[in-house]
Scaffold this motif. Structure first.
Motif, PDB file in Angstrom:
ATOM      1  N   LEU A  72      -0.030 -14.448  -3.310  1.00 30.39           N
ATOM      2  CA  LEU A  72       0.355 -13.253  -4.072  1.00 30.39           C
ATOM      3  C   LEU A  72      -0.479 -12.039  -3.671  1.00 30.39           C
ATOM      4  O   LEU A  72       0.036 -10.916  -3.587  1.00 30.39           O
ATOM      5  CB  LEU A  72       0.230 -13.502  -5.576  1.00 30.39           C
ATOM      6  CG  LEU A  72       1.285 -14.416  -6.185  1.00 30.39           C
ATOM      7  CD1 LEU A  72       0.954 -14.708  -7.645  1.00 30.39           C
ATOM      8  CD2 LEU A  72       2.664 -13.795  -6.054  1.00 30.39           C
ATOM      9  N   GLN A  73      -1.749 -12.262  -3.413  1.00 29.28           N
ATOM     10  CA  GLN A  73      -2.587 -11.152  -2.978  1.00 29.28           C
ATOM     11  C   GLN A  73      -2.206 -10.701  -1.568  1.00 29.28           C
ATOM     12  O   GLN A  73      -2.266  -9.507  -1.259  1.00 29.28           O
ATOM     13  CB  GLN A  73      -4.061 -11.528  -3.086  1.00 29.28           C
ATOM     14  CG  GLN A  73      -4.483 -11.618  -4.544  1.00 29.28           C
ATOM     15  CD  GLN A  73      -5.860 -12.196  -4.747  1.00 29.28           C
ATOM     16  OE1 GLN A  73      -6.308 -13.058  -4.003  1.00 29.28           O
ATOM     17  NE2 GLN A  73      -6.552 -11.714  -5.773  1.00 29.28           N
ATOM     18  N   ALA A  74      -1.798 -11.639  -0.727  1.00 27.14           N
ATOM     19  CA  ALA A  74      -1.293 -11.272   0.602  1.00 27.14           C
ATOM     20  C   ALA A  74      -0.023 -10.438   0.471  1.00 27.14           C
ATOM     21  O   ALA A  74       0.154  -9.435   1.174  1.00 27.14           O
ATOM     22  CB  ALA A  74      -1.029 -12.522   1.438  1.00 27.14           C
ATOM     23  N   VAL A  75       0.845 -10.838  -0.445  1.00 23.32           N
ATOM     24  CA  VAL A  75       2.069 -10.060  -0.699  1.00 23.32           C
ATOM     25  C   VAL A  75       1.702  -8.661  -1.192  1.00 23.32           C
ATOM     26  O   VAL A  75       2.267  -7.654  -0.740  1.00 23.32           O
ATOM     27  CB  VAL A  75       2.987 -10.785  -1.715  1.00 23.32           C
ATOM     28  CG1 VAL A  75       4.095  -9.872  -2.217  1.00 23.32           C
ATOM     29  CG2 VAL A  75       3.559 -12.047  -1.094  1.00 23.32           C
ATOM     30  N   THR A  81       0.647  -2.028   2.444  1.00 20.06           N
ATOM     31  CA  THR A  81       0.857  -1.629   3.839  1.00 20.06           C
ATOM     32  C   THR A  81       2.209  -0.938   3.987  1.00 20.06           C
ATOM     33  O   THR A  81       2.306   0.122   4.605  1.00 20.06           O
ATOM     34  CB  THR A  81       0.793  -2.856   4.776  1.00 20.06           C
ATOM     35  OG1 THR A  81      -0.465  -3.512   4.602  1.00 20.06           O
ATOM     36  CG2 THR A  81       0.962  -2.454   6.227  1.00 20.06           C
ATOM     37  N   ALA A  82       3.232  -1.536   3.397  1.00 16.99           N
ATOM     38  CA  ALA A  82       4.584  -0.964   3.489  1.00 16.99           C
ATOM     39  C   ALA A  82       4.658   0.406   2.822  1.00 16.99           C
ATOM     40  O   ALA A  82       5.295   1.327   3.353  1.00 16.99           O
ATOM     41  CB  ALA A  82       5.602  -1.915   2.862  1.00 16.99           C
ATOM     42  N   LEU A  83       4.010   0.559   1.669  1.00 12.93           N
ATOM     43  CA  LEU A  83       4.010   1.849   0.985  1.00 12.93           C
ATOM     44  C   LEU A  83       3.362   2.933   1.851  1.00 12.93           C
ATOM     45  O   LEU A  83       3.841   4.067   1.913  1.00 12.93           O
ATOM     46  CB  LEU A  83       3.284   1.753  -0.361  1.00 12.93           C
ATOM     47  CG  LEU A  83       3.995   0.986  -1.472  1.00 12.93           C
ATOM     48  CD1 LEU A  83       3.064   0.812  -2.676  1.00 12.93           C
ATOM     49  CD2 LEU A  83       5.274   1.691  -1.881  1.00 12.93           C
ATOM     50  N   ILE A  84       2.294   2.562   2.505  1.00 19.86           N
ATOM     51  CA  ILE A  84       1.586   3.548   3.328  1.00 19.86           C
ATOM     52  C   ILE A  84       2.379   3.874   4.590  1.00 19.86           C
ATOM     53  O   ILE A  84       2.519   5.045   4.955  1.00 19.86           O
ATOM     54  CB  ILE A  84       0.174   3.034   3.669  1.00 19.86           C
ATOM     55  CG1 ILE A  84      -0.659   3.011   2.392  1.00 19.86           C
ATOM     56  CG2 ILE A  84      -0.485   3.898   4.738  1.00 19.86           C
ATOM     57  CD1 ILE A  84      -1.932   2.240   2.496  1.00 19.86           C
ATOM     58  N   VAL A  85       2.897   2.853   5.242  1.00 16.53           N
ATOM     59  CA  VAL A  85       3.680   3.079   6.465  1.00 16.53           C
ATOM     60  C   VAL A  85       4.913   3.932   6.156  1.00 16.53           C
ATOM     61  O   VAL A  85       5.287   4.802   6.939  1.00 16.53           O
ATOM     62  CB  VAL A  85       4.069   1.739   7.128  1.00 16.53           C
ATOM     63  CG1 VAL A  85       5.087   1.934   8.230  1.00 16.53           C
ATOM     64  CG2 VAL A  85       2.818   1.052   7.678  1.00 16.53           C
ATOM     65  N   ALA A  86       5.504   3.725   4.981  1.00 16.01           N
ATOM     66  CA  ALA A  86       6.674   4.509   4.570  1.00 16.01           C
ATOM     67  C   ALA A  86       6.276   5.884   4.017  1.00 16.01           C
ATOM     68  O   ALA A  86       7.144   6.656   3.636  1.00 16.01           O
ATOM     69  CB  ALA A  86       7.485   3.745   3.532  1.00 16.01           C
ATOM     70  N   VAL A 158      -6.269  -1.514   7.018  1.00 15.20           N
ATOM     71  CA  VAL A 158      -7.059  -2.310   6.069  1.00 15.20           C
ATOM     72  C   VAL A 158      -6.158  -3.280   5.317  1.00 15.20           C
ATOM     73  O   VAL A 158      -6.468  -4.473   5.204  1.00 15.20           O
ATOM     74  CB  VAL A 158      -7.807  -1.399   5.070  1.00 15.20           C
ATOM     75  CG1 VAL A 158      -8.619  -2.232   4.082  1.00 15.20           C
ATOM     76  CG2 VAL A 158      -8.692  -0.411   5.794  1.00 15.20           C
ATOM     77  N   PHE A 159      -5.038  -2.783   4.816  1.00 15.24           N
ATOM     78  CA  PHE A 159      -4.160  -3.625   4.005  1.00 15.24           C
ATOM     79  C   PHE A 159      -3.444  -4.670   4.850  1.00 15.24           C
ATOM     80  O   PHE A 159      -3.269  -5.807   4.416  1.00 15.24           O
ATOM     81  CB  PHE A 159      -3.183  -2.761   3.212  1.00 15.24           C
ATOM     82  CG  PHE A 159      -3.881  -1.809   2.291  1.00 15.24           C
ATOM     83  CD1 PHE A 159      -4.752  -2.264   1.318  1.00 15.24           C
ATOM     84  CD2 PHE A 159      -3.697  -0.442   2.418  1.00 15.24           C
ATOM     85  CE1 PHE A 159      -5.421  -1.388   0.476  1.00 15.24           C
ATOM     86  CE2 PHE A 159      -4.352   0.444   1.579  1.00 15.24           C
ATOM     87  CZ  PHE A 159      -5.224  -0.031   0.609  1.00 15.24           C
ATOM     88  N   ALA A 160      -3.051  -4.314   6.056  1.00 16.47           N
ATOM     89  CA  ALA A 160      -2.409  -5.291   6.949  1.00 16.47           C
ATOM     90  C   ALA A 160      -3.403  -6.380   7.339  1.00 16.47           C
ATOM     91  O   ALA A 160      -3.057  -7.574   7.367  1.00 16.47           O
ATOM     92  CB  ALA A 160      -1.857  -4.593   8.189  1.00 16.47           C
ATOM     93  N   THR A 161      -4.637  -5.987   7.610  1.00 14.59           N
ATOM     94  CA  THR A 161      -5.685  -6.971   7.939  1.00 14.59           C
ATOM     95  C   THR A 161      -5.942  -7.878   6.745  1.00 14.59           C
ATOM     96  O   THR A 161      -6.051  -9.102   6.891  1.00 14.59           O
ATOM     97  CB  THR A 161      -6.984  -6.249   8.359  1.00 14.59           C
ATOM     98  OG1 THR A 161      -6.710  -5.421   9.488  1.00 14.59           O
ATOM     99  CG2 THR A 161      -8.080  -7.243   8.703  1.00 14.59           C
ATOM    100  N   SER A 162      -6.018  -7.296   5.559  1.00  7.94           N
ATOM    101  CA  SER A 162      -6.242  -8.092   4.345  1.00  7.94           C
ATOM    102  C   SER A 162      -5.094  -9.058   4.101  1.00  7.94           C
ATOM    103  O   SER A 162      -5.321 -10.216   3.739  1.00  7.94           O
ATOM    104  CB  SER A 162      -6.422  -7.183   3.132  1.00  7.94           C
ATOM    105  OG  SER A 162      -7.619  -6.485   3.225  1.00  7.94           O
TER     106      SER A 162
END
Length: 178
Positions: A72-75, A81-86, A158-162
């Motif tokens: 769940l934390q990975a999700v 990550t998706a919010l930032i990329v978008a 950071v978020f993609a790595t996490s």
């Protein structure tokens, strides 16, 4: 060893996410109060779920709970990550993801705290608890530092790595026998 690596990895990811999230929220809003709402979005689910989460940890396999928590934390990290990329600027969407993090943490915390005692033989338990405490301290020191360095490449890094590391921790916890 796998358990200590899981504890370190999960704590490391959590602290990386928190430092990057604070910076990113402030970059979007330039409002210190928005950072307070970050804490609130994490705290409220933890308070509401504290009793059910403890009961859940007593009734179900802790390894399953921890694995689910890490997934769940990975999700959550993937969603950030998706919010930032978008290039999403609606702050409330970030808070929704943080509620997911808070709920996952609420369920993971009781299982995490008692897992070492259920996995490690009694003869080496004091040593294992010391290693667990040391891994937590290491994650507290190195997680924000590494998260801050990665933030220089962009918050999504950071978020993609996490997210990737959380998946690795979820897989690794599966190898720990209860």
């Amino acid at each position: 060893r796998a358990l200590i690596a899981c504890l370190f990895g999960a704590g490391f990811c959590q602290r990386m996410v928190m430092v990057a999230l604070g910076w990113h929220i402030y970059d979007i809003t330039s409002d210190p109060l928005a950072l307070g709402y970050v804490g609130l979005a994490l705290f409220v689910p933890a308070v509401i779920l504290v009793l059910p989460a403890g009961d859940f940890a007593d009734r179900y396999e802790r390894r399953f709970i921890l694995r689910t928590t890490y997934v769940l934390q990975a999700v959550g990290a993937g969603l950030l990550t998706a919010l930032i990329v978008a290039d999403v600027r609606e702050i409330w969407l970030y808070y929704v993801v943080l509620v997911l993090f808070g709920a996952a943490g609420a369920f993971g915390r009781p299982s995490n705290k008692s897992f070492i005692a259920h996995v490690v033989p009694r003869t080496v338990l004091p040593n294992a608890l010391a290693w667990g405490s040391m891994s937590n301290r290491g994650a507290t020191i190195f997680g924000p530092a590494f998260g801050g360095l990665l933030y220089l490449l962009g918050p999504w890094v950071v978020f993609a790595t996490s997210a990737t590391l959380y998946v690795g921790v979820a897989v690794l916890i599966s190898t720990v026998h209860q």
